[in-house]
Design a protein around this motif. Structure first.
Motif, PDB file in Angstrom:
ATOM      1  N   GLU A 143     -19.448   6.478  -2.939  1.00  0.00           N
ATOM      2  CA  GLU A 143     -18.995   5.179  -4.227  1.00  0.00           C
ATOM      3  C   GLU A 143     -17.910   4.610  -3.711  1.00  0.00           C
ATOM      4  O   GLU A 143     -16.846   5.099  -3.251  1.00  0.00           O
ATOM      5  N   PHE A 144     -18.116   3.487  -3.897  1.00  0.00           N
ATOM      6  CA  PHE A 144     -16.754   2.310  -3.940  1.00  0.00           C
ATOM      7  C   PHE A 144     -15.624   2.781  -4.380  1.00  0.00           C
ATOM      8  O   PHE A 144     -15.773   3.326  -5.800  1.00  0.00           O
ATOM      9  N   SER A 145     -14.413   2.954  -4.107  1.00  0.00           N
ATOM     10  CA  SER A 145     -13.172   3.527  -4.706  1.00  0.00           C
ATOM     11  C   SER A 145     -12.054   2.893  -4.004  1.00  0.00           C
ATOM     12  O   SER A 145     -12.024   2.313  -3.005  1.00  0.00           O
ATOM     13  N   PHE A 146     -10.871   3.138  -4.678  1.00  0.00           N
ATOM     14  CA  PHE A 146      -9.755   2.584  -3.950  1.00  0.00           C
ATOM     15  C   PHE A 146      -8.469   3.082  -4.669  1.00  0.00           C
ATOM     16  O   PHE A 146      -8.587   4.044  -5.671  1.00  0.00           O
ATOM     17  N   THR A 147      -7.389   3.118  -3.937  1.00  0.00           N
ATOM     18  CA  THR A 147      -6.074   3.806  -4.564  1.00  0.00           C
ATOM     19  C   THR A 147      -4.852   2.778  -4.405  1.00  0.00           C
ATOM     20  O   THR A 147      -5.352   1.574  -3.571  1.00  0.00           O
ATOM     21  N   PHE A 148      -3.815   3.054  -5.073  1.00  0.00           N
ATOM     22  CA  PHE A 148      -2.826   2.218  -5.120  1.00  0.00           C
ATOM     23  C   PHE A 148      -1.553   2.777  -5.523  1.00  0.00           C
ATOM     24  O   PHE A 148      -1.735   3.964  -6.125  1.00  0.00           O
ATOM     25  N   GLN A 149      -0.422   2.170  -5.229  1.00  0.00           N
ATOM     26  CA  GLN A 149       0.829   2.678  -5.692  1.00  0.00           C
ATOM     27  C   GLN A 149       1.704   1.374  -6.483  1.00  0.00           C
ATOM     28  O   GLN A 149       1.220   0.374  -5.982  1.00  0.00           O
ATOM     29  N   TRP A 150       2.300   1.559  -7.461  1.00  0.00           N
ATOM     30  CA  TRP A 150       2.994   0.152  -7.939  1.00  0.00           C
ATOM     31  C   TRP A 150       3.760  -0.265  -6.729  1.00  0.00           C
ATOM     32  O   TRP A 150       3.931  -1.600  -7.088  1.00  0.00           O
ATOM     33  N   GLY A 151       4.505   0.366  -5.773  1.00  0.00           N
ATOM     34  CA  GLY A 151       5.317  -0.455  -4.818  1.00  0.00           C
ATOM     35  C   GLY A 151       6.475  -0.862  -5.453  1.00  0.00           C
ATOM     36  O   GLY A 151       7.135   0.066  -6.326  1.00  0.00           O
ATOM     37  N   ALA A 152       7.222  -1.777  -4.951  1.00  0.00           N
ATOM     38  CA  ALA A 152       8.566  -2.101  -5.154  1.00  0.00           C
ATOM     39  C   ALA A 152       8.654  -3.217  -6.237  1.00  0.00           C
ATOM     40  O   ALA A 152       9.466  -3.914  -6.260  1.00  0.00           O
ATOM     41  N   ILE A 153       7.928  -3.380  -7.340  1.00  0.00           N
ATOM     42  CA  ILE A 153       7.984  -3.974  -8.525  1.00  0.00           C
ATOM     43  C   ILE A 153       9.283  -3.754  -9.316  1.00  0.00           C
ATOM     44  O   ILE A 153       9.773  -2.622  -9.249  1.00  0.00           O
ATOM     45  N   PRO A 154       9.862  -4.763  -9.904  1.00  0.00           N
ATOM     46  CA  PRO A 154      11.201  -4.397 -10.671  1.00  0.00           C
ATOM     47  C   PRO A 154      10.562  -3.623 -11.948  1.00  0.00           C
ATOM     48  O   PRO A 154       9.805  -3.949 -12.461  1.00  0.00           O
ATOM     49  N   LEU A 155      11.693  -2.795 -12.429  1.00  0.00           N
ATOM     50  CA  LEU A 155      11.525  -1.681 -13.360  1.00  0.00           C
ATOM     51  C   LEU A 155      11.328  -2.769 -14.541  1.00  0.00           C
ATOM     52  O   LEU A 155      12.229  -3.503 -14.644  1.00  0.00           O
TER      53      LEU A 155
END
Length: 128
Positions: free
Chosen positions: A20-32
């Motif tokens: 099945e189509f899927s994905f992952t992510f991390q928030w990364g360096a966005i400002p708190l």
């Protein structure tokens, strides 16, 4: 007779599971952000798996599951052969819960022209 029996047995076996189509992510360096006033930031890196054949564009949308009526936006990206969408390809309103942690959900729609071929979702808390 054996071939008929073999054919019947093959019909009874479950079909192999399709990926099945899927994905992952991390928030990364966005400002708190915990003020309730989101920043406009570049998208996190998305790593796509089992993208349907024929997909040309993937459309991303972010939803705060604790405040589902708020529009965080998203963006559309052309599919690359690597299956990775780099950080900062499009801008959206960052997660920014005013009190504690919220659960956020990215939805990705694999598209070909105007047709949606598959939909995938991934969730994370923010702040983690």
């Amino acid at each position: 007779m054996r071939s008929v029996l073999a054919a019947c047995l093959c019909l009874m076996l479950p079909a192999p599971a399709l990926a099945e189509f899927s994905f992952t992510f991390q928030w990364g360096a966005i400002p708190l952000c915990t003020s309730g006033n989101p920043n406009r930031v570049g998208n996190p890196q998305f790593v796509l798996s089992d993208v349907p054949e024929g997909t040309t564009v993937v459309e991303f949308r972010l939803k705060d599951l604790d405040v589902p009526g708020y529009n965080h936006g998203g963006g559309k990206v052309r599919l690359t052969t690597s299956g990775t969408v780099p950080m900062g390809v499009f801008k959206y309103k960052s997660p920014c819960p005013p009190n504690g942690s919220h659960t956020y959900e990215w939805t990705a729609k694999a598209r070909s022209g105007g047709k949606v071929l598959a939909t995938a979702k991934a969730r994370r808390k923010y702040p983690e």
